[in-house]
Design an enzyme around this catalytic site. Structure first.
Site, PDB file in Angstrom:
ATOM      1  N   ASP A 246       0.856  -1.187   0.000  1.00  0.00           N
ATOM      2  CA  ASP A 246       0.000   0.000   0.000  1.00  0.00           C
ATOM      3  C   ASP A 246       0.893   1.238   0.000  1.00  0.00           C
ATOM      4  O   ASP A 246       2.123   1.121  -0.021  1.00  0.00           O
ATOM      5  CB  ASP A 246      -0.903  -0.004   1.249  1.00  0.00           C
ATOM      6  CG  ASP A 246      -0.126   0.148   2.549  1.00  0.00           C
ATOM      7  OD1 ASP A 246       1.125   0.206   2.510  1.00  0.00           O
ATOM      8  OD2 ASP A 246      -0.753   0.213   3.612  1.00  0.00           O
TER       9      ASP A 246
ATOM     10  N   ASP B 128       1.386   4.696   2.317  1.00  0.00           N
ATOM     11  CA  ASP B 128       0.988   5.330   3.577  1.00  0.00           C
ATOM     12  C   ASP B 128       1.390   6.799   3.570  1.00  0.00           C
ATOM     13  O   ASP B 128       2.502   7.142   3.149  1.00  0.00           O
ATOM     14  CB  ASP B 128       1.684   4.638   4.763  1.00  0.00           C
ATOM     15  CG  ASP B 128       1.512   3.127   4.731  1.00  0.00           C
ATOM     16  OD1 ASP B 128       0.407   2.662   5.053  1.00  0.00           O
ATOM     17  OD2 ASP B 128       2.473   2.411   4.363  1.00  0.00           O
TER      18      ASP B 128
ATOM     19  N   ASP C  29      -3.303   4.464   2.785  1.00  0.00           N
ATOM     20  CA  ASP C  29      -3.669   4.836   4.158  1.00  0.00           C
ATOM     21  C   ASP C  29      -3.319   6.300   4.363  1.00  0.00           C
ATOM     22  O   ASP C  29      -2.180   6.712   4.102  1.00  0.00           O
ATOM     23  CB  ASP C  29      -2.869   4.007   5.185  1.00  0.00           C
ATOM     24  CG  ASP C  29      -3.345   2.565   5.265  1.00  0.00           C
ATOM     25  OD1 ASP C  29      -4.434   2.270   4.733  1.00  0.00           O
ATOM     26  OD2 ASP C  29      -2.635   1.743   5.866  1.00  0.00           O
TER      27      ASP C  29
HETATM   28  N1  DCT Z   1       1.450   1.209  11.582  1.00  0.00           N
HETATM   29  C1  DCT Z   1       1.061   1.625  12.834  1.00  0.00           C
HETATM   30  N2  DCT Z   1      -0.155   1.310  13.286  1.00  0.00           N
HETATM   31  C2  DCT Z   1      -0.990   0.581  12.537  1.00  0.00           C
HETATM   32  C3  DCT Z   1      -0.608   0.168  11.243  1.00  0.00           C
HETATM   33  C4  DCT Z   1       0.628   0.488  10.810  1.00  0.00           C
HETATM   34  O1  DCT Z   1       1.811   2.275  13.512  1.00  0.00           O
HETATM   35  N3  DCT Z   1      -2.170   0.271  12.992  1.00  0.00           N
HETATM   36  C5  DCT Z   1       2.757   1.543  11.118  1.00  0.00           C
HETATM   37  C6  DCT Z   1       3.713   0.406  11.159  1.00  0.00           C
HETATM   38  C7  DCT Z   1       4.117   0.187   9.761  1.00  0.00           C
HETATM   39  C8  DCT Z   1       3.656   1.386   8.999  1.00  0.00           C
HETATM   40  O2  DCT Z   1       2.658   1.961   9.797  1.00  0.00           O
HETATM   41  C9  DCT Z   1       3.149   1.046   7.663  1.00  0.00           C
HETATM   42  O3  DCT Z   1       2.407  -0.149   7.722  1.00  0.00           O
HETATM   43  P1  DCT Z   1       2.340  -1.138   6.493  1.00  0.00           P
HETATM   44  O4  DCT Z   1       1.891  -0.417   5.301  1.00  0.00           O
HETATM   45  O5  DCT Z   1       1.537  -2.304   6.938  1.00  0.00           O
HETATM   46  O6  DCT Z   1       3.844  -1.625   6.357  1.00  0.00           O
HETATM   47  P2  DCT Z   1       4.975  -1.192   5.357  1.00  0.00           P
HETATM   48  O7  DCT Z   1       6.219  -1.226   6.136  1.00  0.00           O
HETATM   49  O8  DCT Z   1       4.625   0.085   4.681  1.00  0.00           O
HETATM   50  O9  DCT Z   1       5.004  -2.376   4.341  1.00  0.00           O
HETATM   51  P3  DCT Z   1       4.310  -2.515   2.913  1.00  0.00           P
HETATM   52  O10 DCT Z   1       5.400  -2.243   1.951  1.00  0.00           O
HETATM   53  O11 DCT Z   1       3.844  -3.924   2.859  1.00  0.00           O
HETATM   54  O12 DCT Z   1       3.201  -1.536   2.814  1.00  0.00           O
HETATM   55 MG    MG Z   2       2.838   0.390   3.613  1.00  0.00          MG
END
Ligand code: DCT
Ligand code: MG
Length: 508
Positions: free
Chosen positions: A343, A345, A433
């Site tokens: 995703d 963020d 997100d």
């Molecule tokens: N995070 C957080 N609280 C949450 C969800 C996520 O603090 N409820 C933080 C931890 C990781 C970061 O946000 C981004 O989450 P992901 O998108 O799940 O992980 P990523 O490292 O960006 O991995 P990906 O490449 O798979 O998106």
């Molecule tokens: Mg991510």
């Protein structure tokens, strides 16, 4: 399908892969045609030579089993240049006019880098001098002295995306995921920590001796490492990959909106494929799951950096239409330098009024709905006001207002054509997100949302080593009973007494 081989059921198999490892690579696997490597077995041993051969071939190097006149690089270990020359003279075959005589550290660095690295003085074998002395340690040849100092906490290690131990970390990532599916938290943590520490090493583990002094590697983990060194694979990982439950959970959780509970339910009901789940009339899906199924193909194909950048332009455009002074930062894996993600963020914050802030995400959604840019969204209101202390739970969700959405990215937004896009498709569904945080919390939110194991270990470190509580909102000093303010991530590291670690060094 092959019948199960009994040798794979015994805990310690005796090198069934060695013949495979010594077979020459097919020409299409070879990425670096100009380089013909020969590894000297003398003083290195058969097992280590076979292991290095296989690793190098996997990375696209041409490694010959026999010395021939086409060999351009001779790699040796614990041999001086004179030793190698002496050995060469005994061989009947002439090597190419002047092959490079190199220490094994050069090949290991090449394997780690996935491409030939420059040959420097430290790699070149010297003729007429005893090479086995300590003047040429070669930082990646064997574990450097620094191994003794590797911290058990990921937040005290620098972990870039340059993983020298992928053969092991892939195995532990799979084992950790399997434990997660089975809700075996302790084992999951054991495997995750092992993978994490191995990702931070500046050298490739080649023998068990290399694992000495490395934290987070218990006997179970070491057993698996040893098996991979000897056989090139782990029987336990193989069993997991063939396990019906693992395969089903992996498949079910790949749908947006499907977690462990739903997967468990579907598995127990006897479902093994998504098409069977989708066509089952008695099942009720959430709105999120329906969207997950609808855009499944797009969502499982990962987001590229180019796509993330294109989304970023549109996010900023929309946010700045309502809050011109807002800061919009791409966080998550892309901030850590990853080229792919599941995703995208974003963290949004603004020094302006809180009222405008509260309305922002809804306004952006309304705008995007009008423009036809949003396929699904779920806006979660902030619960921040009710908070007093940072949460003690290490994996607790934060309380910021956020929006989980599926963005409809128009194709013309991309500078370069994406090979992953089907022909004729004018858009791609992308998971995004958006997180909105109060301006004075932005450093904590940014640190938290940059993510990876690094972040979890930072909280663990704060609790166990500093008597502080860190989460996505704040840092609380339990001894002084005060919240420690921070404007930047650097200040948070300083409060914790830690060296600053850059985002791209947080790929733990
Ligand atoms: N995070 C957080 N609280 C949450 C969800 C996520 O603090 N409820 C933080 C931890 C990781 C970061 O946000 C981004 O989450 P992901 O998108 O799940 O992980 P990523 O490292 O960006 O991995 P990906 O490449 O798979 O998106
Ligand atoms: Mg991510």
């Amino acid at each position: 399908m092959d019948p199960p081989r009994t040798s794979h059921l015994s805990p310690r198999k005796k090198r069934p892969r060695q013949t495979g490892a010594l077979m020459a690579s097919s020409p299409q696997d070879i990425k670096f045609q100009d380089l013909v490597v020969f590894i000297l077995e003398k003083k290195m041993g058969t097992t280590r030579r076979a292991f290095l051969t296989e690793l190098a071939r996997r990375k696209g190097f041409r490694v010959e089993n026999e010395l021939s006149d086409s060999v351009t690089h001779i790699v040796a270990e614990n041999n001086s240049g004179s030793d190698v020359l002496e050995w060469l003279q005994v061989q009947k075959i002439q090597a190419s006019s002047q092959p490079e005589l190199l220490d094994v550290s050069w090949l290991i660095e090449c394997i780690g880098a996935g491409k030939p690295v420059e040959m420097t003085g430290k790699h070149q074998l010297v003729v007429g001098r005893d090479y086995s002395d300590s003047t040429n340690p070669g930082p990646l040849k064997t574990p450097p002295i620094a191994v003794q100092k590797i911290s058990q906490y990921a937040c005290q290690r620098r972990t870039t995306l340059n993983n020298f131990n992928q053969i092991f970390t892939d195995a532990f990532d799979i084992l950790a995921e399997n434990c997660e599916f089975r809700e075996n938290e302790d084992s999951c943590l054991t495997f995750m920590r092992a993978a994490s520490v191995l990702k931070s090493l500046p050298f490739t583990i080649i023998s068990m001796k290399d694992t000495e002094g490395i934290p987070c590697l218990g006997s179970k983990v070491k057993g698996i490492i040893e098996e991979i060194i000897e056989d090139g694979e782990s029987s336990e990982v193989k069993a997991v990959l063939n396990d019906e439950r693992y395969q089903s959970f992996k498949l079910f959780t790949s749908v947006f909106g499907v977690g462990l509970k739903t997967s468990e339910k579907w598995f127990r009901m006897g479902f093994r494929t998504l098409s069977k789940v989708r066509s089952e009339k008695s099942l009720k899906f959430t709105r999120m799951q329906r969207a997950g199924f609808l855009y499944y193909e797009d969502l499982v194909s990962c987001v590229t950096r180019a796509e993330a950048e294109a989304v970023s332009v549109l996010v900023k455009e929309a946010v700045w239409a309502f809050l011109p002074d807002a800061f919009v930062t791409m966080t998550g894996g892309f901030r850590r330098g990853k080229k792919m993600g599941h995703d995208v963020d974003f963290l949004i914050t603004s020094p302006g009024s809180t009222e405008d802030e509260e309305q922002l995400l809804q306004k952006v959604m309304n705008l995007w709905e009008k423009k036809g840019l949003v396929l699904y969204y779920d806006l979660v209101e902030s619960t921040f006001e009710k908070l007093r202390l940072p949460s003690r739970k290490v994996d607790a969700l934060d309380h910021f207002q956020k929006c989980f959405l599926i963005f409809k990215l128009p194709r013309q937004r991309l500078d370069s054509d994406q090979p992953s896009w089907q022909e004729g498709k004018t858009w791609k569904a992308i998971r995004v997100d958006l997180v909105m945080c109060p301006y004075e919390r932005r450093a904590f939110a940014l640190l938290g949302w940059t993510g990876s194991r690094f972040e979890r270990d930072l909280r663990r470190y704060a609790t166990h080593e500093r008597k502080m509580i860190l989460d996505n909102h704040a840092l609380y000093d339990k001894t002084k009973r005060i919240f420690l303010k921070a404007e930047t991530e650097e200040e948070i590291f300083a409060h914790l007494g830690l060296d600053y670690i850059e985002p791209w060094e947080r790929n733990a």
